[in-house]
Design a protein around this motif. Structure first.
Motif, PDB file in Angstrom:
ATOM      1  N   ILE A  16      14.838  44.911 -39.335  1.00 54.60           N
ATOM      2  CA  ILE A  16      14.735  43.918 -40.599  1.00 54.60           C
ATOM      3  C   ILE A  16      13.271  43.803 -40.897  1.00 54.60           C
ATOM      4  N   GLY A  45      10.680  41.221 -43.109  1.00 48.75           N
ATOM      5  CA  GLY A  45      10.134  40.255 -44.380  1.00 48.75           C
ATOM      6  C   GLY A  45       9.114  40.922 -45.288  1.00 48.75           C
ATOM      7  N   SER A  84       4.144  41.447 -42.512  1.00 46.18           N
ATOM      8  CA  SER A  84       2.651  41.123 -41.994  1.00 46.18           C
ATOM      9  C   SER A  84       2.397  40.911 -40.368  1.00 46.18           C
ATOM     10  N   PRO A 127       0.801  34.233 -43.967  1.00 49.87           N
ATOM     11  CA  PRO A 127       1.521  35.445 -44.963  1.00 49.87           C
ATOM     12  C   PRO A 127       3.082  35.582 -44.196  1.00 49.87           C
ATOM     13  N   ARG A 143      -8.976  28.698 -43.600  1.00 54.77           N
ATOM     14  CA  ARG A 143      -8.364  30.082 -43.383  1.00 54.77           C
ATOM     15  C   ARG A 143      -9.152  31.191 -44.232  1.00 54.77           C
ATOM     16  N   ARG A 178       3.994  42.972 -33.511  1.00 51.72           N
ATOM     17  CA  ARG A 178       5.138  43.736 -33.120  1.00 51.72           C
ATOM     18  C   ARG A 178       4.983  44.993 -33.453  1.00 51.72           C
TER      19      ARG A 178
HETATM   20  C1  FAD Z   1      -3.835  37.315 -42.229  1.00 49.34           C
HETATM   21  C2  FAD Z   1      -2.906  37.002 -41.277  1.00 49.34           C
HETATM   22  C3  FAD Z   1      -2.492  35.720 -40.941  1.00 49.34           C
HETATM   23  C4  FAD Z   1      -1.657  35.234 -40.040  1.00 49.34           C
HETATM   24  N1  FAD Z   1      -1.840  33.973 -39.471  1.00 49.34           N
HETATM   25  C5  FAD Z   1      -0.724  33.297 -38.785  1.00 49.34           C
HETATM   26  C6  FAD Z   1      -1.064  32.102 -38.078  1.00 49.34           C
HETATM   27  O1  FAD Z   1      -1.835  31.365 -38.447  1.00 49.34           O
HETATM   28  N2  FAD Z   1       0.051  31.727 -37.396  1.00 49.34           N
HETATM   29  C7  FAD Z   1       1.193  32.442 -37.019  1.00 49.34           C
HETATM   30  O2  FAD Z   1       2.143  32.197 -36.467  1.00 49.34           O
HETATM   31  N3  FAD Z   1       1.260  34.008 -37.512  1.00 49.34           N
HETATM   32  C8  FAD Z   1       0.270  34.169 -38.370  1.00 49.34           C
HETATM   33  N4  FAD Z   1       0.406  35.763 -38.834  1.00 49.34           N
HETATM   34  C9  FAD Z   1       1.400  36.540 -38.536  1.00 49.34           C
HETATM   35  C10 FAD Z   1       2.634  36.581 -39.648  1.00 49.34           C
HETATM   36  O3  FAD Z   1       2.257  35.898 -40.956  1.00 49.34           O
HETATM   37  C11 FAD Z   1       3.976  35.866 -39.133  1.00 49.34           C
HETATM   38  O4  FAD Z   1       4.485  36.389 -38.105  1.00 49.34           O
HETATM   39  C12 FAD Z   1       4.970  35.776 -40.376  1.00 49.34           C
HETATM   40  O5  FAD Z   1       6.068  34.920 -39.898  1.00 49.34           O
HETATM   41  C13 FAD Z   1       5.594  37.330 -40.622  1.00 49.34           C
HETATM   42  O6  FAD Z   1       6.250  37.224 -41.660  1.00 49.34           O
HETATM   43  P1  FAD Z   1       6.948  38.346 -42.237  1.00 49.34           P
HETATM   44  O7  FAD Z   1       7.753  38.313 -43.165  1.00 49.34           O
HETATM   45  O8  FAD Z   1       5.713  39.336 -42.852  1.00 49.34           O
HETATM   46  O9  FAD Z   1       7.571  39.279 -41.006  1.00 49.34           O
HETATM   47  P2  FAD Z   1       7.669  40.664 -40.905  1.00 49.34           P
HETATM   48  O10 FAD Z   1       6.140  41.039 -40.086  1.00 49.34           O
HETATM   49  O11 FAD Z   1       8.137  41.427 -41.786  1.00 49.34           O
HETATM   50  O12 FAD Z   1       8.517  40.659 -39.326  1.00 49.34           O
HETATM   51  C14 FAD Z   1       8.087  40.106 -38.169  1.00 49.34           C
HETATM   52  C15 FAD Z   1       9.246  40.032 -37.183  1.00 49.34           C
HETATM   53  O13 FAD Z   1      10.445  39.299 -37.722  1.00 49.34           O
HETATM   54  C16 FAD Z   1      11.757  40.004 -37.807  1.00 49.34           C
HETATM   55  N5  FAD Z   1      12.231  39.554 -39.192  1.00 49.34           N
HETATM   56  C17 FAD Z   1      11.439  39.229 -40.306  1.00 49.34           C
HETATM   57  N6  FAD Z   1      12.693  38.725 -41.199  1.00 49.34           N
HETATM   58  C18 FAD Z   1      13.560  38.331 -40.542  1.00 49.34           C
HETATM   59  C19 FAD Z   1      14.856  38.124 -40.882  1.00 49.34           C
HETATM   60  N7  FAD Z   1      15.389  37.568 -42.290  1.00 49.34           N
HETATM   61  N8  FAD Z   1      16.030  37.901 -40.110  1.00 49.34           N
HETATM   62  C20 FAD Z   1      15.733  38.566 -38.532  1.00 49.34           C
HETATM   63  N9  FAD Z   1      14.322  39.040 -38.130  1.00 49.34           N
HETATM   64  C21 FAD Z   1      13.490  39.012 -39.251  1.00 49.34           C
HETATM   65  C22 FAD Z   1      11.262  41.398 -37.969  1.00 49.34           C
HETATM   66  O14 FAD Z   1      12.138  42.221 -37.583  1.00 49.34           O
HETATM   67  C23 FAD Z   1       9.865  41.362 -36.931  1.00 49.34           C
HETATM   68  O15 FAD Z   1      10.347  41.423 -35.510  1.00 49.34           O
HETATM   69  C24 FAD Z   1      -0.656  36.230 -39.692  1.00 49.34           C
HETATM   70  C25 FAD Z   1      -0.598  37.296 -40.255  1.00 49.34           C
HETATM   71  C26 FAD Z   1      -1.644  37.709 -41.088  1.00 49.34           C
HETATM   72  C27 FAD Z   1      -1.431  39.116 -41.744  1.00 49.34           C
END
Ligand code: FAD
Length: 316
Positions: free
Chosen positions: A17, A19, A22, A85, A192, A305
């Motif tokens: 899965i 999202g 990021s 993100p 940020r 991850r």
């Molecule tokens: C520039 C930058 C800054 C960031 N700053 C922060 C911060 O300040 N604090 C923080 O906590 N994180 C931060 N992050 C990390 C990131 O933003 C978070 O982890 C965010 O929640 C990831 O979302 P995504 O949709 O991109 O998830 P993905 O990267 O697509 O997935 C992350 C995980 O969630 C799972 N997943 C995604 N969607 C679902 C769903 N609907 N159901 C079940 N599983 C799912 C995926 O399988 C994977 O294991 C940052 C990242 C970047 C690039």
């Protein structure tokens, strides 16, 4: 959604899965997996009374846009988490957090489909074992559920959290009685943007490592050598250290191996300057982890991850 999950369940391929991707590092250019991207949209606001509301949002909504939408409608509580993100569905997975707030503090419930059965489950916060960048979905629930929506309990007048030093400084010029939740979000965005590289311009996955939490003995031994080591006491008596500080002190800030490296302003972020492969980024992360271990005997764990071609988790 139930049909997609049935296909995933019957498929010989592993399922993954995603999202917005990021928080993922793929070691290969592609994955041999059934990739499910839950594009579930929609935001509904159900007021409990004049001051509190249950705000339910689809997993596929952009996290930052959702945060700004709640603030535009006068509901506060998520302002410190602006500009993170990714999509809403991933927020509970690692319990996203920033500037003194974790998303777990605001979650009312999470709805998720069990992948094998297609059954919809409702999880209350107390069932989700939320911790620092941690939840049930990274433990027993790992790979078993697809989050379809997240419900938040938001308020018109919840106290604002401006205690974080960088935020305090960004808000210093604003008289206290004029500071609104939107001001806090704007300050968070400004801080940020000044500190973190924009992934649209310079590839990165945010903080690559979690901040390590150590015993008081380990902390005291470190403090005997570095009087000013940044530290954050935890409720269980342990001490959280700043991984970025350890990496910087290990002399790795700005380190570069080809197109992969440690960001020159924020040592916690591993960046892709152009054409680095997933493996090259992984190698840099490993070098960082090993160097910090050699210098401080403190183990860094990735927050990101890391996945191989079969969409299996890879240990750094
Ligand atoms: C520039 C930058 C800054 C960031 N700053 C922060 C911060 O300040 N604090 C923080 O906590 N994180 C931060 N992050 C990390 C990131 O933003 C978070 O982890 C965010 O929640 C990831 O979302 P995504 O949709 O991109 O998830 P993905 O990267 O697509 O997935 C992350 C995980 O969630 C799972 N997943 C995604 N969607 C679902 C769903 N609907 N159901 C079940 N599983 C799912 C995926 O399988 C994977 O294991 C940052 C990242 C970047 C690039």
């Amino acid at each position: 959604m139930v049909e997609s999950l049935a296909i995933a369940s019957d498929s010989l391929l592993p399922s993954l899965i995603v999202g917005a991707g990021s928080n993922l590092l793929l070691l290969d250019d592609s994955v041999d997996a059934l990739v499910i991207v839950p594009e579930i949209s929609g935001v509904s606001i159900e007021p409990f009374d004049e001051n509190e509301a249950l705000v339910v949002v689809g997993a596929g909504e952009s996290w930052h846009q959702f945060v700004m939408q709640t603030l535009d409608s006068g509901w506060q509580g998520l302002e410190n988490l602006a500009l993170i993100p990714g999509n809403v569905g991933a927020a509970p997975i690692q319990n996203i957090g920033a500037y003194g707030v974790e998303v777990a503090d605001r979650i009312a419930h999470v709805d998720a489909y069990e992948i094998t059965s297609g059954e919809l489950h409702r999880f209350l916060p107390e069932q989700l074992q939320f911790g620092y960048r941690d939840s049930f979905f990274k433990r027993e629930g790992k790979g078993r559920f697809l989050i379809s929506s997240v419900a938040f309990r938001l308020s018109r007048n919840a106290p604002l959290n401006t205690g974080y030093e960088a935020l305090r400084q960004a808000l210093a010029a604003t008289p206290e009685h004029l500071i609104t939740a939107k001001c806090v979000a704007e300050a968070v965005i400004a801080v940020r943007q000044s500190k973190l590289p924009d992934p649209a311009k310079l590839g990165n996955a945010g903080s690559f490592f979690k901040n390590p939490i150590v015993s008081p003995e380990v902390f005291e031994s470190l403090r005997s050598q570095y009087e000013k080591v940044p530290h954050y006491p935890q409720s269980d008596g342990r001490i959280k250290l700043a991984a970025g500080w350890l990496i910087e002190r290990a002399g790795l800030k700005g380190m570069r191996r080809g197109d992969a490296g440690v960001h020159e302003l924020q040592a916690l972020v591993i960046v892709n300057y152009g054409k680095a492969s997933g493996q090259q980024l992984f190698d840099v992360a490993r070098e960082v982890r090993d160097t910090v271990w050699q210098k401080f005997s403190i183990a860094l764990e990735p927050e990101v991850r890391i996945l191989n071609r079969r969409a299996e988790d890879v240990v750094l």
